[in-house]
Design an enzyme around this catalytic site. Structure first.
Site, PDB file in Angstrom:
ATOM      1  NE  ARG A 144     -48.371  53.844  16.095  1.00  0.00           N
ATOM      2  CZ  ARG A 144     -49.439  53.247  16.636  1.00  0.00           C
ATOM      3  NH1 ARG A 144     -50.157  53.858  17.559  1.00  0.00           N
ATOM      4  NH2 ARG A 144     -49.775  52.014  16.271  1.00  0.00           N
TER       5      ARG A 144
ATOM      6  CG  ASP B  12     -60.369  51.514  17.818  1.00  0.00           C
ATOM      7  OD1 ASP B  12     -60.426  50.316  18.172  1.00  0.00           O
ATOM      8  OD2 ASP B  12     -59.300  52.172  17.822  1.00  0.00           O
TER       9      ASP B  12
ATOM     10  CE  LYS C  49     -57.298  55.482  22.684  1.00  0.00           C
ATOM     11  NZ  LYS C  49     -56.748  54.106  22.693  1.00  0.00           N
ATOM     12  CB  SER C  50     -52.890  55.763  17.008  1.00  0.00           C
ATOM     13  OG  SER C  50     -53.929  54.848  17.214  1.00  0.00           O
TER      14      SER C  50
ATOM     15  NE  ARG D 271     -64.499  48.632  21.994  1.00  0.00           N
ATOM     16  CZ  ARG D 271     -63.459  49.395  21.717  1.00  0.00           C
ATOM     17  NH1 ARG D 271     -62.965  49.438  20.499  1.00  0.00           N
ATOM     18  NH2 ARG D 271     -62.907  50.134  22.658  1.00  0.00           N
TER      19      ARG D 271
ATOM     20  NE  ARG E 177     -57.745  44.730  24.776  1.00  0.00           N
ATOM     21  CZ  ARG E 177     -57.551  45.870  24.138  1.00  0.00           C
ATOM     22  NH1 ARG E 177     -57.397  47.000  24.820  1.00  0.00           N
ATOM     23  NH2 ARG E 177     -57.511  45.900  22.830  1.00  0.00           N
TER      24      ARG E 177
ATOM     25  NE  ARG F 103     -62.067  53.593  20.580  1.00  0.00           N
ATOM     26  CZ  ARG F 103     -61.511  54.815  20.561  1.00  0.00           C
ATOM     27  NH1 ARG F 103     -62.262  55.897  20.528  1.00  0.00           N
ATOM     28  NH2 ARG F 103     -60.196  54.951  20.588  1.00  0.00           N
TER      29      ARG F 103
HETATM   30  C1  S3P Z   1     -54.229  50.875  17.785  1.00  0.00           C
HETATM   31  C2  S3P Z   1     -54.547  49.778  17.036  1.00  0.00           C
HETATM   32  C3  S3P Z   1     -55.852  49.088  17.105  1.00  0.00           C
HETATM   33  C4  S3P Z   1     -56.910  49.922  17.809  1.00  0.00           C
HETATM   34  C5  S3P Z   1     -56.377  50.602  19.045  1.00  0.00           C
HETATM   35  C6  S3P Z   1     -55.200  51.492  18.717  1.00  0.00           C
HETATM   36  C7  S3P Z   1     -52.895  51.481  17.630  1.00  0.00           C
HETATM   37  O1  S3P Z   1     -55.674  47.890  17.809  1.00  0.00           O
HETATM   38  O2  S3P Z   1     -58.025  49.124  18.144  1.00  0.00           O
HETATM   39  O3  S3P Z   1     -57.402  51.372  19.632  1.00  0.00           O
HETATM   40  O4  S3P Z   1     -52.686  52.628  18.081  1.00  0.00           O
HETATM   41  O5  S3P Z   1     -52.018  50.823  17.053  1.00  0.00           O
HETATM   42  P1  S3P Z   1     -55.229  46.528  17.052  1.00  0.00           P
HETATM   43  O6  S3P Z   1     -53.912  46.778  16.453  1.00  0.00           O
HETATM   44  O7  S3P Z   1     -55.148  45.472  18.097  1.00  0.00           O
HETATM   45  O8  S3P Z   1     -56.319  46.281  16.042  1.00  0.00           O
END
Ligand code: S3P
Length: 462
Positions: free
Chosen positions: A27, A339, A22-23, A370, A141, A417
């Site tokens: 990007r 996560d 996902k990350s 969580r 958030r 999750r």
């Molecule tokens: C992510 C960073 C994390 C993670 C999120 C995805 C990212 O969050 O919990 O699911 O893609 O940069 P934080 O940077 O707030 O810890």
């Protein structure tokens, strides 16, 4: 709401492939949109969060299309038959750094904190105004952690009380380069500042006392940005990005998401008789600490055929049922598995002895709190759990299944999750676990239930 009861139906076997990271998917779209020309992406996660990023990037000028259908799954995960998930090919026609356009309507970020915070960075250094909205979870958030540094760069914000969505951002060009020491270990905050730095003259610096996932750095370099990382003796990372960058389009293969693989890894460890191979799992060291913690608990997790995909380390994971032993989790590894704690808690609930986790304050501001939500969920399923200010202490069953839930379902609070973690708990329970709403699973892992059903014996399926 879409409730479902997840039950023990026998071992997980065969081979599966989890969807793209996902990350990295977020990007790929964002940087592709800022390169001049056509970026091609395979293995992109087609979850709702990534689609929110794609829709927002279209709204600010990028051309993004899905060019090939997903490979279909189908059938059981047996033998050489690999169950696949939606992994389409996408092309992104970028407009170039500095050329993003004014959106005509509010940008709806759905459930996605990553989309919101990273896009705020992108917009901050462009002369455009954008309003960000989201669902009930996202609207709670904290955005102050991004508003603060981006305001220092010159952007202007109006937000709901407490620095939450809905939020309107007035970007500025040229923005002012900053040197910013991260007050929270957050890859999203780091990435927001670096993305703002792309269209900012001079050098933007992020100082990261505790390393977080480094996909932004890897990918910015891959797209041709001038980015240097210096690591100090105590592990602090200093990331310097030269602004007014010219990004070159790339061909990107997105590796499988370790955070999605995590659910199947824990399920296979907990369900007797399981022997499951999960192919193509990203093992970037800033992401993969869960697998080390589970191994330290006695879990049999073998990394087969280690290789590189899209500039990231990847392997196939063979996971066999194991009796786990409780552990004290070193708070230093928290950012590398931030996560994965909900599903680690499930593993701990069925381990032998006590598991202690600390330093998890950040978990309270994820898609749900969580810590509190998993405490309540595991208690409802029959586990022995104590909540502390910054973690959970869990006394495991010693390998016995949990009792499971009765009529009252697990409240997932719009958190994918939590839903998937408690689905895994259901597989290791006597009565099954009733989850109140499976819809949020589609934000990160739309194929989850299909893969789970396919990896378990058909005849025994609930
Ligand atoms: C992510 C960073 C994390 C993670 C999120 C995805 C990212 O969050 O919990 O699911 O893609 O940069 P934080 O940077 O707030 O810890």
């Amino acid at each position: 709401m879409r409730p479902r009861r997840f039950r023990a139906t026998g071992p997980l076997t065969g081979r599966i492939r989890v969807p793209g990271d996902k990350s990295i998917s977020h990007r790929s779209i964002m940087l592709g949109a800022l390169a001049v020309g056509e970026t091609r992406v395979t293995g992109l996660l087609e979850g709702e969060d990534v689609l929110s990023t794609a829709a927002a990037m279209r709204a600010i000028g990028a051309h993004i299309e899905r060019t090939a259908a997903a490979e279909s799954g189908g059938g059981r995960a047996m033998g050489a038959d690999v169950q696949r998930t939606g992994e389409g090919s996408w092309t992104i026609h970028g407009v170039g750094v500095g050329s993003l356009l004014q959106p005509r309507t509010a940008l709806d970020m759905g459930n996605s904190g990553t989309s919101t915070r990273l896009l705020m960075g992108l917009v901050a250094s462009h002369p455009i105004t954008a309003t960000f909205i989201g669902d009930a979870s996202l609207s709670k958030r904290p955005m102050g952690r991004v508003i603060d540094p981006l305001s220092t760069m010159g952007a202007d914000f109006t937000s709901a009380p407490g620095g939450t969505l809905p939020l309107t951002l007035r970007g500025i060009a040229p923005a002012v380069p900053i040197s910013y020491r991260l007050p929270v270990a957050s890859a999203q905050v780091k990435s927001a500042i670096l993305l703002a730095g792309l269209n900012t003259p001079g050098i933007t610096t992020v100082i990261e006392p505790v390393p977080t996932r480094d996909h932004s750095e890897r990918m910015l370099k891959g797209f041709g940005a001038d980015l240097q990382v210096e690591v100090e003796a105590d592990g602090t990372r200093i990331i310097r990005l030269v602004g007014e960058a010219e990004l070159k389009p790339q061909v990107i293969a997105v590796p499988g998401d370790p955070s999605s693989a995590a659910f199947f890894v824990v399920a296979a460890l907990l369900v007797p008789g399981s022997d499951l191979v999960i192919e193509n799992v990203g093992l970037n060291p800033t992401r993969a600490a869960l697998f080390d913690v589970l191994r330290a608990m006695g879990g049999s997790i073998e990394a087969l055929d280690p290789r590189e995909v899209g500039g990231e380390p990847v392997a196939d994971l063979r996971v066999r049922h194991s009796l786990l032993t409780g552990i004290e989790v070193d708070p230093a590894v928290v950012p590398s598995m931030v996560d994965e704690f909900p599903v680690l808690f499930v593993a701990a609930a069925i381990a032998q002895g006590r598991t202690v986790t600390r330093g998890l304050e950040e978990l309270r501001v994820k898609e749900s709190d969580r810590i509190a939500v998993m405490r309540a969920a595991l208690e409802l399923a029959g586990a022995t759990v104590t909540e502390t200010a910054d973690g959970l202490i869990i006394d495991g069953t010693g390998g016995d299944p949990l009792s499971g839930t009765g009529a009252e379902p697990i409240a997932t609070h719009l958190d994918h999750r939590i839903a998937m973690s408690m689905a895994v708990a259901g597989l290791a329970s006597r009565a099954g676990v009733e989850v109140d709403d499976c819809r949020p699973i589609a934000t990160s892992f739309p194929a989850f239930e299909g893969l789970l059903d396919g990896a378990m014996p058909v005849a025994d399926r609930a």
